[in-house]
Enzyme design. Structure first.
Site, PDB file in Angstrom:
ATOM      1  N   CYS A   1       1.064  -1.196   0.119  1.00  0.00           N
ATOM      2  CA  CYS A   1       0.028  -0.025  -0.138  1.00  0.00           C
ATOM      3  C   CYS A   1       0.844   1.189  -0.057  1.00  0.00           C
ATOM      4  O   CYS A   1       1.774   1.223   0.624  1.00  0.00           O
ATOM      5  CB  CYS A   1      -0.879  -0.114   1.350  1.00  0.00           C
ATOM      6  SG  CYS A   1      -1.609   1.484   1.679  1.00  0.00           S
TER       7      CYS A   1
HETATM    8  N1  MHO Z   1      -6.592  -2.606   1.710  1.00  0.00           N
HETATM    9  C1  MHO Z   1      -6.466  -1.202   2.039  1.00  0.00           C
HETATM   10  C2  MHO Z   1      -5.443  -0.924   1.054  1.00  0.00           C
HETATM   11  C3  MHO Z   1      -5.108   0.492   1.019  1.00  0.00           C
HETATM   12  S1  MHO Z   1      -3.818   1.065  -0.098  1.00  0.00           S
HETATM   13  C4  MHO Z   1      -3.677   2.485  -0.435  1.00  0.00           C
HETATM   14  C5  MHO Z   1      -7.686  -0.614   1.693  1.00  0.00           C
HETATM   15  O1  MHO Z   1      -8.314  -1.029   0.667  1.00  0.00           O
HETATM   16  O2  MHO Z   1      -7.980   0.301   2.374  1.00  0.00           O
HETATM   17  O3  MHO Z   1      -4.104  -0.023  -1.390  1.00  0.00           O
END
Ligand code: MHO
Length: 181
Positions: A16
């Site tokens: 992320c």
């Molecule tokens: N599983 C997280 C990832 C955030 S990231 C910016 C969400 O969907 O909030 O990919």
């Protein structure tokens, strides 16, 4: 994009991009961090397209830094401490090729530094599993939508920030206190 004469740019993907954005902006010598998408095959993808995992892009950060204050190798050391380079297309609960571990080099010198560092890490046997981080030449980097920039600063109470990002920042303070702004 290789920055102004006194600046260098690094592009790193390790899950992320909210996480790496929050980590790298804290380091002395880092002037700017931009989250974005690279390594895919669809022009100018949106966050939701990338989240689908079908565009081939990795979530990444582009770091503009002063190599006289912090080197590319220093950034790689932080990078390898802040994500798990042994899980293929995955960081914790985030699963998909958009979360792959990858170094997108801008120059041949960066490529060599990255490959040497990965070799050193393998030889150090810190991880029992193999390192899956790829090293490839940077192609186009698409800057992410504005609300992803400094996401942690803007949303410190959001549960993802608390559960996933805060522990990384605590680890950063512990391991790299002397390098923080
Ligand atoms: N599983 C997280 C990832 C955030 S990231 C910016 C969400 O969907 O909030 O990919």
């Amino acid at each position: 994009m290789n920055g102004s004469p006194n600046r260098e740019v690094a592009t790193l993907a390790g899950g992320c991009f909210w996480c790496l954005d929050a980590v790298f902006e804290q380091l002395r010598g880092v002037e700017r961090v931009a989250p974005g998408y690279t390594g895919g095959h669809v022009p100018d993808p949106s966050y939701y397209q990338v989240c689908d995992g079908t565009t081939g892009h990795a979530e990444a950060v582009q770091i503009t830094f002063d190599p006289k204050v912090i080197t590319y190798l220093d950034l790689l050391n932080v990078f390898f401490s802040m994500h798990d380079p042994t899980t293929l297309n995955r960081q914790g609960h985030d699963v998909g090729t958009q979360y792959r571990s990858a170094i997108f080099h801008h120059t041949l010198e960066q490529k060599k530094t990255a490959e040497d560092e990965i070799r050193n890490l393998k030889e150090s046997r810190i991880w029992r599993q193999g390192i899956v981080t790829t090293v490839q030449l940077l192609d186009t980097f698409y800057t992410a939508e504005e609300y992803h920039h400094q996401y942690f600063r803007k949303n410190p109470d959001q549960s993802y920030c608390q559960i996933v990002i805060s522990p990384k920042l605590a680890k950063l303070r512990e391991g790299f206190l002397a390098r923080l702004k």
